[in-house]
Every structure is written in structure tokens, then in C-alpha cells.
Design a protein around this motif. Structure first.
Motif, PDB file in Angstrom:
ATOM      1  N   ARG A   6       0.826  -1.206   0.000  1.00  0.00           N
ATOM      2  CA  ARG A   6       0.000   0.000   0.000  1.00  0.00           C
ATOM      3  C   ARG A   6       0.866   1.263   0.000  1.00  0.00           C
ATOM      4  NH1 ARG A   6      -2.630  -3.953   2.915  1.00  0.00           N
ATOM      5  NH2 ARG A   6      -4.826  -4.277   2.305  1.00  0.00           N
ATOM      6  N   ALA A   7       1.970   1.192   0.733  1.00  0.00           N
ATOM      7  CA  ALA A   7       2.866   2.341   0.801  1.00  0.00           C
ATOM      8  C   ALA A   7       3.450   2.675  -0.573  1.00  0.00           C
ATOM      9  CB  ALA A   7       3.991   2.065   1.797  1.00  0.00           C
ATOM     10  N   GLU A   8       3.629   1.657  -1.405  1.00  0.00           N
ATOM     11  CA  GLU A   8       4.162   1.885  -2.753  1.00  0.00           C
ATOM     12  C   GLU A   8       3.171   2.672  -3.602  1.00  0.00           C
ATOM     13  OE1 GLU A   8       5.021  -0.946  -6.558  1.00  0.00           O
ATOM     14  OE2 GLU A   8       6.079  -1.500  -4.705  1.00  0.00           O
ATOM     15  N   LEU A   9       1.901   2.334  -3.513  1.00  0.00           N
ATOM     16  CA  LEU A   9       0.885   3.075  -4.262  1.00  0.00           C
ATOM     17  C   LEU A   9       0.792   4.518  -3.769  1.00  0.00           C
ATOM     18  CD1 LEU A   9      -2.050   0.527  -4.725  1.00  0.00           C
ATOM     19  CD2 LEU A   9      -0.716   1.634  -6.518  1.00  0.00           C
ATOM     20  N   LEU A  10       0.855   4.706  -2.457  1.00  0.00           N
ATOM     21  CA  LEU A  10       0.806   6.064  -1.905  1.00  0.00           C
ATOM     22  C   LEU A  10       2.001   6.882  -2.385  1.00  0.00           C
ATOM     23  CD1 LEU A  10      -0.342   5.324   1.760  1.00  0.00           C
ATOM     24  CD2 LEU A  10      -1.654   6.549   0.006  1.00  0.00           C
ATOM     25  N   ALA A  11       3.146   6.247  -2.494  1.00  0.00           N
ATOM     26  CA  ALA A  11       4.336   6.951  -2.979  1.00  0.00           C
ATOM     27  C   ALA A  11       4.160   7.377  -4.431  1.00  0.00           C
ATOM     28  CB  ALA A  11       5.567   6.056  -2.830  1.00  0.00           C
ATOM     29  N   GLN A  12       3.532   6.510  -5.240  1.00  0.00           N
ATOM     30  CA  GLN A  12       3.252   6.866  -6.630  1.00  0.00           C
ATOM     31  C   GLN A  12       2.326   8.073  -6.706  1.00  0.00           C
ATOM     32  OE1 GLN A  12       1.962   3.685  -9.281  1.00  0.00           O
ATOM     33  NE2 GLN A  12       3.098   2.180  -8.104  1.00  0.00           N
ATOM     34  N   MET A  13       1.310   8.071  -5.849  1.00  0.00           N
ATOM     35  CA  MET A  13       0.356   9.181  -5.838  1.00  0.00           C
ATOM     36  C   MET A  13       1.032  10.486  -5.422  1.00  0.00           C
ATOM     37  SD  MET A  13      -2.901   7.292  -4.024  1.00  0.00           S
ATOM     38  CE  MET A  13      -3.421   5.658  -4.567  1.00  0.00           C
ATOM     39  N   GLN A  14       1.927  10.407  -4.454  1.00  0.00           N
ATOM     40  CA  GLN A  14       2.632  11.603  -3.992  1.00  0.00           C
ATOM     41  C   GLN A  14       3.572  12.140  -5.063  1.00  0.00           C
ATOM     42  OE1 GLN A  14       3.897   9.561  -0.272  1.00  0.00           O
ATOM     43  NE2 GLN A  14       3.230  11.418   0.779  1.00  0.00           N
ATOM     44  N   ASP A  15       4.292  11.231  -5.723  1.00  0.00           N
ATOM     45  CA  ASP A  15       5.215  11.657  -6.774  1.00  0.00           C
ATOM     46  C   ASP A  15       4.457  12.336  -7.914  1.00  0.00           C
ATOM     47  OD1 ASP A  15       7.346  10.648  -5.375  1.00  0.00           O
ATOM     48  OD2 ASP A  15       7.472   8.779  -6.517  1.00  0.00           O
ATOM     49  N   LYS A  16       3.327  11.761  -8.290  1.00  0.00           N
ATOM     50  CA  LYS A  16       2.549  12.331  -9.393  1.00  0.00           C
ATOM     51  C   LYS A  16       1.993  13.696  -9.035  1.00  0.00           C
ATOM     52  CE  LYS A  16      -0.669  11.095 -12.985  1.00  0.00           C
ATOM     53  NZ  LYS A  16      -1.312   9.975 -13.690  1.00  0.00           N
ATOM     54  N   GLN A  17       1.488  13.850  -7.797  1.00  0.00           N
ATOM     55  CA  GLN A  17       0.940  15.150  -7.394  1.00  0.00           C
ATOM     56  C   GLN A  17       2.030  16.213  -7.365  1.00  0.00           C
ATOM     57  OE1 GLN A  17      -1.946  16.162  -7.551  1.00  0.00           O
ATOM     58  NE2 GLN A  17      -2.911  16.752  -5.628  1.00  0.00           N
ATOM     59  N   ALA A  18       3.213  15.835  -6.919  1.00  0.00           N
ATOM     60  CA  ALA A  18       4.324  16.784  -6.876  1.00  0.00           C
ATOM     61  C   ALA A  18       4.687  17.257  -8.283  1.00  0.00           C
ATOM     62  CB  ALA A  18       5.537  16.136  -6.200  1.00  0.00           C
ATOM     63  N   GLN A  19       4.661  16.350  -9.247  1.00  0.00           N
ATOM     64  CA  GLN A  19       4.970  16.708 -10.631  1.00  0.00           C
ATOM     65  C   GLN A  19       3.894  17.620 -11.212  1.00  0.00           C
ATOM     66  OE1 GLN A  19       5.491  13.002 -12.756  1.00  0.00           O
ATOM     67  NE2 GLN A  19       7.074  12.279 -11.358  1.00  0.00           N
ATOM     68  N   ILE A  20       2.620  17.268 -10.958  1.00  0.00           N
ATOM     69  CA  ILE A  20       1.506  18.082 -11.468  1.00  0.00           C
ATOM     70  C   ILE A  20       1.577  19.499 -10.885  1.00  0.00           C
ATOM     71  CG2 ILE A  20      -1.006  18.383 -11.377  1.00  0.00           C
ATOM     72  CD1 ILE A  20      -1.219  15.309 -11.441  1.00  0.00           C
ATOM     73  N   LEU A  21       1.811  19.583  -9.583  1.00  0.00           N
ATOM     74  CA  LEU A  21       1.834  20.881  -8.904  1.00  0.00           C
ATOM     75  C   LEU A  21       2.985  21.735  -9.411  1.00  0.00           C
ATOM     76  CD1 LEU A  21       0.699  22.743  -6.738  1.00  0.00           C
ATOM     77  CD2 LEU A  21       2.133  21.564  -5.055  1.00  0.00           C
ATOM     78  N   GLN A  22       4.162  21.130  -9.582  1.00  0.00           N
ATOM     79  CA  GLN A  22       5.319  21.897 -10.040  1.00  0.00           C
ATOM     80  C   GLN A  22       5.107  22.425 -11.456  1.00  0.00           C
ATOM     81  OE1 GLN A  22       8.121  22.712  -8.095  1.00  0.00           O
ATOM     82  NE2 GLN A  22       8.298  24.146  -9.807  1.00  0.00           N
ATOM     83  N   ALA A  23       4.547  21.573 -12.326  1.00  0.00           N
ATOM     84  CA  ALA A  23       4.302  22.004 -13.707  1.00  0.00           C
ATOM     85  C   ALA A  23       3.300  23.155 -13.745  1.00  0.00           C
ATOM     86  CB  ALA A  23       3.804  20.824 -14.534  1.00  0.00           C
ATOM     87  N   ALA A  24       2.251  23.060 -12.928  1.00  0.00           N
ATOM     88  CA  ALA A  24       1.240  24.124 -12.889  1.00  0.00           C
ATOM     89  C   ALA A  24       1.830  25.405 -12.318  1.00  0.00           C
ATOM     90  CB  ALA A  24       0.042  23.672 -12.068  1.00  0.00           C
ATOM     91  N   TRP A  25       2.654  25.281 -11.283  1.00  0.00           N
ATOM     92  CA  TRP A  25       3.270  26.457 -10.667  1.00  0.00           C
ATOM     93  C   TRP A  25       4.196  27.167 -11.666  1.00  0.00           C
ATOM     94  CZ3 TRP A  25       2.568  29.675  -6.876  1.00  0.00           C
ATOM     95  CH2 TRP A  25       3.616  30.502  -6.452  1.00  0.00           C
ATOM     96  N   ASP A  26       4.911  26.371 -12.459  1.00  0.00           N
ATOM     97  CA  ASP A  26       5.840  26.952 -13.432  1.00  0.00           C
ATOM     98  C   ASP A  26       5.103  27.704 -14.551  1.00  0.00           C
ATOM     99  OD1 ASP A  26       7.952  25.911 -12.007  1.00  0.00           O
ATOM    100  OD2 ASP A  26       8.210  24.155 -13.296  1.00  0.00           O
ATOM    101  N   SER A  27       3.839  27.357 -14.790  1.00  0.00           N
ATOM    102  CA  SER A  27       3.078  28.005 -15.862  1.00  0.00           C
ATOM    103  C   SER A  27       1.961  28.894 -15.303  1.00  0.00           C
ATOM    104  CB  SER A  27       2.479  26.948 -16.796  1.00  0.00           C
ATOM    105  OG  SER A  27       1.595  26.095 -16.090  1.00  0.00           O
TER     106      SER A  27
END
Length: 384
Positions: free
Chosen positions: A215-236
Motif C-alpha cells: 500500500r505504501a508503494e501506491l501512496l508513494a506513486q500518488m505523492q510523486d505524481k501530485q508533486a509533478q503536477i503541482l510543479q508544472a502548474a506552478w511553473d506556468s
């Protein structure tokens, strides 16, 4: 005499070579040509299968005209040993070359049965469905709520299938606590969760997994993806945004997510909150007050009391002059984009309009008129 024999032998050799070349040319054209399938099929390749058994299956289903040509072509392309197990969608008129590519390229199965564990805002369910090759659409075979009812027999049956795909789908607006509780209810996952991730850090999306995935592996995937989405949106981000950090954007996005479920409204809702922040106005939004009471652990189950709307808490945006200290849910990509790129409006207010959407206004007088309309709609519904 010997010259005559040699001449005949040479002639025979040339003819044989010519015929062989013709056969090779014909076979090559057959391998690349459109296949006989008139309707897409789902081809199941079992673990340990060979191209010989796959070609026989394809012949039996009318997908290839000559299984021997398919095997020779796969061997010539050096793909014989690259056969992958799984369920693969073979489209109509697929050539033998295309079919060989489909069953050797790897990756997730493209058809067959899948189990989707859906984590919602208020409840979870499990969906068993199967792709209909003819239409390209999934057909529901069973659906149940694991916390309220027994799993149907078909659920156990499909889990035994080696090619059954598994996915967990997280709804936009679900809290981190709800996601963790949802993962705990998935019986084919493994491991414990040491702590609930911080609010807003998980990306609502669909995630493929296999039995026994921690379960921790799936949560880590979700966290990594949200961090990428947020950074891309912040940059634009837009130059008009008053937000000072990506974390503030995540907070505002979570409020937008909880305020509207209509995609087309996100930009307008975002503009209201941005305009209020720019003018130093209180956000005055109920979802933040509710989160301050529940901490994201389940539903409040009732309306807000006046005392709760007046209470001075970090999440009461009727009292505080800024954003709450944390997100109040996990916002999706669209709400994050809206928070950082709101529509350019003068709206300061919005209220439900009775259709599932909202009525937006610039002046308090117009807002009060919209509120009166909404209250009349509510009263009429209660009297029905």
C-alpha cells in the motif's frame, strides 16, 4: 550428353530459385497485408504459450489466413522468443505483422477482465468489468461495496485469472484519510501504512498494480505524481495570481475542488477566490469550516451550526482573513490549473443555482437576489 544434363539441371535450379523467390514474395505480402478479421477480438496468451499455439488460436478465430506464415514472419523478425502473456486486443483487419507486434511488445494487457477499486469522496466500491472487443467498451459484470456487502463469487473467480488487470481509482476531492482507508479495504494489497500522507499530497487518478503490491508503494506513486503536477502548474502560473507558493496553490485548488463538481465552473470559482484574496476579503467557504471539524475523516453528516460558522478556528474562512493552513482534500489536475490560471472576471460571490451549478455575481445586491432564488428552490424541494 553431360552438357545436356548440366543444362537441364541449371534450368531446373533457376526455375526452383524463381519459384522460391515467388513464394517468399507472396508470403511477405501475406504477412504485411490486411487480415481477414471483420470484428476485433480479445486474444488470450497464456504463460508458457508458444507462437505455434498462438497461431492456431488465431487461425481458429479467423484472425489470420495462414498460421505458418505468421510463425515464419515472427521468426524472421527475431520475435519468436519475445511472446508475452496477457490479453490483447486484436483490431479488425490487423495484419500478421501487426499481431506479432501486439503480442510481443509487452506492457499491460489491452483487453479482457479488470477489477477497479474505486476510492470515492464518501464511499468506495469495487467494479468488475470486461472489455467488449466489438464495441471497444467495458461491460460491467459486477459491482459491490466492500464495507457494506459480501463480494460476489465472480470477484474471486476473476482474481484467479492470470491476465486480470487490477487498478485503484482515486476520486478528485477525496481526503488523504479516505484514500488510506480505501487502500486498507483492498484485500489484494499488502503492507501497512505508517501514517496518513499530508492533505493534498495525493494525485487523484487511476493506478495499475499487481497482487501483493505494498500500500505504501501506491501512496508513494500518488505523492510523486501530485508533486509533478503541482510543479508544472506552478511553473506556468498566471501573472495575476496572488498566491505566494505552490503550497498555497494546492490549498486553494482543494477548496475549488470541494466547491464545484462541474468542470466548466472551476475557472470561475477560482476567479472568485482570487478576487477576494486580492481585495483582502474573507473567502467565506463552508468546506473549509467542515474540514476544520472533521479533519477530513468522514462526512459531517449534518449542516453547519451558526456557532461553528462564528468560531475562531484556523479553518474557519468566515473568520480568518486568508487561506486555511492546509489543503482540505486532494485536488485534481484541473483544479490545480484553475487555482493558478483563474478566469479573468470581476466575480466576488457565487451560490448554488438549483441545477447543480452556481450563479456568479459581482455586487452584493445581485448575490442576495441569487441567494433568495436558491432558498426558494430549496423550500420547494422540501415541500414536495
Amino acid at each position: 550428353m553431360w552438357r545436356h544434363v548440366a543444362s537441364n539441371a541449371l534450368t531446373f535450379f533457376v526455375v526452383a530459385l524463381f519459384l522460391l523467390g515467388g513464394v517468399i514474395l507472396w508470403g511477405s505480402k501475406e504477412y504485411q497485408a490486411e487480415g481477414p478479421l471483420t470484428q476485433a477480438i480479445c486474444l488470450q496468451v497464456k504463460s508458457g504459450a508458444s507462437f505455434a499455439s498462438v497461431s492456431r488460436d488465431l487461425e481458429g478465430q479467423g484472425a489470420v489466413s495462414n498460421g505458418r506464415i505468421l510463425r515464419i514472419g515472427a521468426d524472421y523478425a527475431d520475435k519468436t522468443r519475445q511472446l508475452k502473456a496477457g490479453s490483447f486486443l486484436v483490431p479488425e483487419q490487423a495484419s500478421m505483422s501487426e499481431i506479432v507486434d501486439i503480442v510481443t511488445r509487452g506492457g499491460a494487457s489491452s483487453c479482457g477482465t479488470e477489477v477497479v477499486y474505486r476510492i470515492g469522496v464518501l464511499r468506495n466500491d469495487v467494479l468488475v468489468r470486461e472489455l467488449d472487443p466489438a464495441t471497444g467498451r467495458f461491460v460491467e459484470r459486477a459491482k459491490f461495496r466492500p464495507d457494506e456487502e459480501e463480494a460476489p463469487a465472480i470477484y474471486a473467480d476473476v482474481l484467479e485469472g492470470a491476465d486480470t488487470r487490477l487498478r485503484v481509482s482515486v476520486a478528485e476531492g477525496a481526503t488523504s484519510w479516505a484514500v488510506v482507508e480505501g487502500l486498507k479495504s483492498i484485500d489484494v494489497l499488502d503492507g501497512t501504512v505508517a501514517e496518513v500522507p499530508v492533505e493534498g499530497a495525493l494525485a487523484p487518478d487511476s493506478y495499475a498494480f499487481v497482487k501483493g503490491t505494498p500500500r505504501a508503494e501506491l501512496l508513494a506513486q500518488m505523492q510523486d505524481k501530485q508533486a509533478q503536477i503541482l510543479q508544472a502548474a506552478w511553473d506556468s502560473r498566471s501573472d495575476r495570481t496572488p498566491l505566494q507558493s505552490a503550497q498555497e496553490a494546492l490549498i486553494l485548488a482543494s477548496i475549488i475542488e470541494k466547491e464545484t463538481g462541474i468542470a466548466e465552473e472551476r475557472g470561475q470559482v477560482a476567479s472568485v477566490f482570487v478576487n477576494r484574496l486580492n481585495q483582502g476579503m474573507k473567502l467565506q467557504t463552508d468546506p473549509t469550516v467542515i474540514y476544520g471539524i472533521t479533519k477530513g475523516e468522514g462526512s459531517l453528516g449534518r449542516g453547519l451550526r451558526r456557532s461553528e460558522l462564528r468560531a475562531a478556528t484556523p479553518y474557519n474562512t468566515y473568520v480568518i482573513d486568508a487561506l486555511p493552513p492546509t489543503p482540505i482534500a486532494n485536488p485534481g489536475r484541473a483544479s490545480i490549473q484553475a487555482a493558478l490560471n483563474p478566469e479573468d472576471t470581476d466575480y466576488i460571490f457565487f451560490v448554488a443555482d438549483g441545477t447543480g451549478g452556481h450563479a456568479f455575481s459581482v455586487t452584493l445586491a445581485d448575490h442576495n437576489a441569487n441567494v433568495a432564488k436558491w432558498r426558494a428552490i430549496e423550500a420547494a424541494r422540501q415541500n414536495q
